[in-house]
Design a protein around this motif. Sequence first.
Motif, PDB file in Angstrom:
ATOM      1  N   ARG A 157      36.360 -33.408  53.730  1.00 26.92           N
ATOM      2  CA  ARG A 157      36.356 -32.210  54.582  1.00 26.92           C
ATOM      3  C   ARG A 157      36.789 -30.973  53.800  1.00 26.92           C
ATOM      4  N   LEU A 158      36.016 -29.907  53.942  1.00 26.76           N
ATOM      5  CA  LEU A 158      36.326 -28.617  53.335  1.00 26.76           C
ATOM      6  C   LEU A 158      37.133 -27.771  54.312  1.00 26.76           C
ATOM      7  N   HIS A 159      38.298 -27.270  53.878  1.00 29.20           N
ATOM      8  CA  HIS A 159      39.117 -26.337  54.647  1.00 29.20           C
ATOM      9  C   HIS A 159      39.058 -24.982  53.944  1.00 29.20           C
ATOM     10  N   TYR A 160      38.601 -23.965  54.661  1.00 32.27           N
ATOM     11  CA  TYR A 160      38.406 -22.640  54.071  1.00 32.27           C
ATOM     12  C   TYR A 160      39.339 -21.649  54.754  1.00 32.27           C
ATOM     13  N   LYS A 161      40.174 -20.964  53.958  1.00 32.96           N
ATOM     14  CA  LYS A 161      41.211 -20.094  54.514  1.00 32.96           C
ATOM     15  C   LYS A 161      41.239 -18.759  53.792  1.00 32.96           C
TER      16      LYS A 161
ATOM     17  N   GLN B  37      47.849 -19.856  56.135  1.00 38.08           N
ATOM     18  CA  GLN B  37      47.035 -19.832  57.344  1.00 38.08           C
ATOM     19  C   GLN B  37      46.905 -21.239  57.913  1.00 38.08           C
ATOM     20  N   LYS B  38      47.199 -21.398  59.196  1.00 42.34           N
ATOM     21  CA  LYS B  38      47.203 -22.728  59.808  1.00 42.34           C
ATOM     22  C   LYS B  38      45.855 -23.116  60.400  1.00 42.34           C
ATOM     23  N   ASP B  39      44.960 -22.116  60.552  1.00 40.96           N
ATOM     24  CA  ASP B  39      43.631 -22.452  61.037  1.00 40.96           C
ATOM     25  C   ASP B  39      42.629 -22.240  59.907  1.00 40.96           C
ATOM     26  N   ASN B  40      41.353 -22.411  60.192  1.00 40.62           N
ATOM     27  CA  ASN B  40      40.321 -22.347  59.162  1.00 40.62           C
ATOM     28  C   ASN B  40      39.261 -21.316  59.513  1.00 40.62           C
ATOM     29  N   LEU B  41      38.750 -20.648  58.484  1.00 35.65           N
ATOM     30  CA  LEU B  41      37.705 -19.649  58.687  1.00 35.65           C
ATOM     31  C   LEU B  41      36.384 -20.331  59.011  1.00 35.65           C
ATOM     32  N   PRO B  42      35.658 -19.836  59.992  1.00 34.14           N
ATOM     33  CA  PRO B  42      34.327 -20.408  60.277  1.00 34.14           C
ATOM     34  C   PRO B  42      33.355 -20.057  59.167  1.00 34.14           C
ATOM     35  N   ILE B  43      32.444 -20.957  58.876  1.00 31.95           N
ATOM     36  CA  ILE B  43      31.437 -20.753  57.839  1.00 31.95           C
ATOM     37  C   ILE B  43      30.058 -20.785  58.496  1.00 31.95           C
ATOM     38  N   TYR B  44      29.325 -19.702  58.356  1.00 34.29           N
ATOM     39  CA  TYR B  44      27.998 -19.603  58.957  1.00 34.29           C
ATOM     40  C   TYR B  44      26.889 -19.659  57.895  1.00 34.29           C
TER      41      TYR B  44
ATOM     42  N   ASN C 234      24.346 -40.904  49.848  1.00 38.41           N
ATOM     43  CA  ASN C 234      24.341 -39.585  50.476  1.00 38.41           C
ATOM     44  C   ASN C 234      25.758 -39.191  50.864  1.00 38.41           C
ATOM     45  N   LEU C 235      25.975 -37.893  51.018  1.00 38.96           N
ATOM     46  CA  LEU C 235      27.295 -37.374  51.359  1.00 38.96           C
ATOM     47  C   LEU C 235      27.266 -36.731  52.738  1.00 38.96           C
ATOM     48  N   LYS C 236      28.258 -37.083  53.566  1.00 40.49           N
ATOM     49  CA  LYS C 236      28.448 -36.389  54.838  1.00 40.49           C
ATOM     50  C   LYS C 236      29.671 -35.496  54.670  1.00 40.49           C
ATOM     51  N   LEU C 237      29.435 -34.185  54.621  1.00 39.13           N
ATOM     52  CA  LEU C 237      30.499 -33.213  54.391  1.00 39.13           C
ATOM     53  C   LEU C 237      30.891 -32.548  55.702  1.00 39.13           C
ATOM     54  N   GLN C 238      32.151 -32.649  56.072  1.00 40.72           N
ATOM     55  CA  GLN C 238      32.678 -31.947  57.231  1.00 40.72           C
ATOM     56  C   GLN C 238      33.246 -30.596  56.813  1.00 40.72           C
ATOM     57  N   ILE C 239      33.149 -29.615  57.707  1.00 41.12           N
ATOM     58  CA  ILE C 239      33.751 -28.301  57.497  1.00 41.12           C
ATOM     59  C   ILE C 239      34.765 -28.076  58.606  1.00 41.12           C
ATOM     60  N   ALA C 240      36.012 -27.892  58.223  1.00 43.81           N
ATOM     61  CA  ALA C 240      37.113 -27.800  59.192  1.00 43.81           C
ATOM     62  C   ALA C 240      36.942 -26.579  60.089  1.00 43.81           C
ATOM     63  N   LYS C 241      37.156 -26.798  61.383  1.00 46.32           N
ATOM     64  CA  LYS C 241      37.105 -25.711  62.363  1.00 46.32           C
ATOM     65  C   LYS C 241      38.387 -25.763  63.196  1.00 46.32           C
ATOM     66  N   GLY C 242      39.038 -24.618  63.344  1.00 46.25           N
ATOM     67  CA  GLY C 242      40.225 -24.553  64.184  1.00 46.25           C
ATOM     68  C   GLY C 242      41.506 -24.881  63.431  1.00 46.25           C
TER      69      GLY C 242
ATOM     70  N   VAL D 159      40.836 -27.784  49.832  1.00 40.90           N
ATOM     71  CA  VAL D 159      41.082 -26.493  50.457  1.00 40.90           C
ATOM     72  C   VAL D 159      40.770 -25.370  49.496  1.00 40.90           C
ATOM     73  N   VAL D 160      40.058 -24.362  49.965  1.00 46.27           N
ATOM     74  CA  VAL D 160      39.796 -23.143  49.202  1.00 46.27           C
ATOM     75  C   VAL D 160      40.450 -21.977  49.906  1.00 46.27           C
ATOM     76  N   VAL D 161      41.314 -21.248  49.190  1.00 44.33           N
ATOM     77  CA  VAL D 161      42.053 -20.132  49.783  1.00 44.33           C
ATOM     78  C   VAL D 161      41.829 -18.884  48.931  1.00 44.33           C
ATOM     79  N   ASN D 162      41.002 -17.982  49.407  1.00 46.29           N
ATOM     80  CA  ASN D 162      40.775 -16.712  48.710  1.00 46.29           C
ATOM     81  C   ASN D 162      40.584 -16.883  47.210  1.00 46.29           C
ATOM     82  N   GLY D 163      39.800 -17.861  46.835  1.00 44.41           N
ATOM     83  CA  GLY D 163      39.553 -18.073  45.432  1.00 44.41           C
ATOM     84  C   GLY D 163      40.559 -18.965  44.760  1.00 44.41           C
ATOM     85  N   ILE D 164      41.554 -19.475  45.496  1.00 41.13           N
ATOM     86  CA  ILE D 164      42.554 -20.371  44.906  1.00 41.13           C
ATOM     87  C   ILE D 164      42.538 -21.659  45.659  1.00 41.13           C
TER      88      ILE D 164
END
Length: 473
Positions: A300-304, A309-316, A438-446, A466-471
């Motif tokens: 699972r990818l967590h994007y912040k 930050q305790k929640d995750n940015l939505p990815i569109y 094959n890979l099933k990739l989840q993207i964290a929401k909430g 986890v990816v946080v502003n480039g870190i």
Amino acid sequence: MISRDFLYSIHKDKKSIYLFCENKSIIDCQSIYEELYKLEATTDFTFEELQNYQAYIFLNSTLLTGSTELPNNPFYFGELDKDNIIKQDKPSYYFSPKDESSGLGRLSIFYKNDELCLLNYSIIENSLNIKLECLSKQSLEYKDLISNTIKEQKTIQVDKKQSIAKLHALLENQNLECIHGGKVILQSNKGKSFKDNNIPIMLESDLLNSSISACPNTIAGVSVPCTKVANVKGALSQKKVNNEYAILQELISACITDKGFPLKVSFTPTKFKFDHSFDPKEGLVKQSKNQTELKEPIIRLHYKSDRFQKDNLPIYNLLINNERKEQDKALNELNIDLKDIEDINILNQFKQGFSKDYEFKTLNLSLDTNLIKLYFIIPKNIAKIHKSAYKEFENKDLGAGYFTQLHEYDKIIKNALEDNKKLNAYHFSFLAPAKMKNLKLQIAKGLDEILEDEDRKQELYVCKFVVVNGIKI
């Protein structure tokens, strides 16, 4: 002056090294002296002489010297104001342990609105002269365990084929805990035919994935308990009994929980003694000892936008292997075909560490100014414990087992493309489920807390990055 294009510069005189860092700098502590040595190769300086230099590091002209651990916040160092709020006008530090045997980890430094990331920081050696004063029971015990482990490593510098002093097997009735005090629930199965005073010993599959109860670990006030034993390969015997390796008490600190922390044990002499195995790759793949059915492996990818930050940015909008995936609703789960690794240097690096019984695949993700390269090391053979369940498994292309992040291969490349100085490349490597196609990739929401609570309810083992502003953290 020695200028670098990594948002920091290095200066030196005859006895000191000065590092001046800007916001969002990322520095590998272990590479600083190596960089200096390469840059000074035409001088009379030797690498050993450079290592003796005193280091001083600055974040926007403020000297970083370290701080004292905050109350009730293990591995968080800083100063509080009269309202018990962390002072923003003083540097604060958060240490995230990564290496269970040397005390290395990631040190995130915060000062006003700026942030600095130190990779391979040693909390034992106070890298770059940043001294962190540990006060909590958790951090003190961690440092003590690491110190003991380093001492053990220094005394066990012998050939891999030679044996060492006999070490004691772990018994089922011993008090085994994570470093926070969570109790490991021990139950011998494979080792129950070998008993000391009617108490069976613990073998590899007996301890692997054993539950941990009542772990009080928190990070920044959020409960992050250790829930199971995730890796035991550093504490195995050299020879097998009942077709498995025994767990050795003296090396128990090499066993790691699902949150990346070592174990501790109250030592008890036993009549079963073994030599230590020098090959950690000999162990079983991470697996459940009582597993009767396979579950889909989850990564699972967590994007912040912020470290805390305790929640995750939505990815569109996401670029996957140069193909764009875009929709009106936030992306949630993607099925992806993996590619062969084209970079010969990276491929050879993996081949040196893993035998011919593995495949190597890759996946590229582009997200805002982040280029994320994922590498997967895939066992060709299914572990015995999974073979029966795999026959009935509906999603065989996803593989049998779990994902495990291999932090020793992780790296960050600032300004990855010369014509785009904002683009940063992140390399994450994973030991993948056996026979994964094959890979099933989840993207964290909430909120992370809600996601982790749901994972626990469903008894899911999730490997997240986890990816946080480039870190990455």
